[in-house]
Design a protein around this motif. Structure first.
Motif, PDB file in Angstrom:
ATOM      1  N   PRO A  12     -15.295  77.243  28.968  1.00  0.00           N
ATOM      2  CA  PRO A  12     -14.443  78.139  28.421  1.00  0.00           C
ATOM      3  C   PRO A  12     -13.261  78.686  29.894  1.00  0.00           C
ATOM      4  O   PRO A  12     -13.237  78.701  31.044  1.00  0.00           O
ATOM      5  N   VAL A  13     -11.886  78.507  29.363  1.00  0.00           N
ATOM      6  CA  VAL A  13     -10.630  78.788  29.555  1.00  0.00           C
ATOM      7  C   VAL A  13     -11.209  80.407  29.553  1.00  0.00           C
ATOM      8  O   VAL A  13     -11.263  80.561  28.897  1.00  0.00           O
ATOM      9  N   THR A  14     -11.419  81.190  30.577  1.00  0.00           N
ATOM     10  CA  THR A  14     -11.430  82.641  30.045  1.00  0.00           C
ATOM     11  C   THR A  14     -10.342  83.473  31.847  1.00  0.00           C
ATOM     12  O   THR A  14      -9.240  82.445  32.275  1.00  0.00           O
ATOM     13  N   PHE A  15     -10.152  84.428  31.997  1.00  0.00           N
ATOM     14  CA  PHE A  15      -8.940  84.906  32.622  1.00  0.00           C
ATOM     15  C   PHE A  15      -9.200  84.993  34.005  1.00  0.00           C
ATOM     16  O   PHE A  15      -8.487  84.393  34.484  1.00  0.00           O
ATOM     17  N   LYS A  16     -10.272  84.926  34.208  1.00  0.00           N
ATOM     18  CA  LYS A  16     -10.492  84.716  35.895  1.00  0.00           C
ATOM     19  C   LYS A  16     -10.377  83.580  36.209  1.00  0.00           C
ATOM     20  O   LYS A  16      -9.685  82.957  37.350  1.00  0.00           O
TER      21      LYS A  16
END
Length: 149
Positions: free
Chosen positions: A127-131
């Motif tokens: 999943p796309v995360t902030f990091k």
């Protein structure tokens, strides 16, 4: 093997890909044909791959295993390889290796983040995360710095 070993192997693989791009783009210029350079590269790659398989494989897949592989998997990777590699060989002499590799890396990063997020091509979900987004933009800033003249 642990994560550090895999990371080092990935870095070495990247060095090999950049080096082969540089060598084969020179071959492409001398042959005046990036597709012919790709044919030579893939032919020699095939020979080396066969040697490595013969030296390292204990058994080959059986017929029933082979029948279960979807038809598109037999050719799509090869098609993308020849297109991508030929584009490398064509653009490296025109852009320079660091510019071409950095733009190629941009394409790879962009696709890998999207494909990983959605699990395309049977990839594990990442999943796309902030990091990840932050890392993407830091890499993009680095690519911009590499390419600013």
């Amino acid at each position: 093997m642990n994560q550090t070993t895999f990371s080092v192997l990935a870095i070495i693989g990247g060095v090999f890909l950049a080096a082969q791009g540089a060598l084969n783009s020179t071959l492409s210029v001398l042959l005046k044909n990036p597709l012919l350079a790709s044919v030579i590269a893939f032919l020699t790659s095939t020979i080396f791959a066969i040697i490595f398989v013969l030296l390292s494989t204990k058994s080959l897949p059986n017929a029933s295993d082979l029948k279960q592989i979807p038809i598109y998997l037999w050719f799509s990777g090869g098609l993308f390889s020849v297109l991508g590699i030929s584009l490398y060989y064509y653009t490296i002499p025109k852009l320079g290796i660091s510019t071409m590799i950095s733009f190629g890396l941009f394409g790879q990063l962009t696709f890998s983040i999207i494909a990983g997020h959605f699990g395309w091509l049977n990839l594990p979900l990442e999943p796309v995360t902030f990091k990840r987004i932050l890392g993407f933009f830091v890499m993009m800033f680095g690519i911009i710095l590499i390419n600013v003249k």
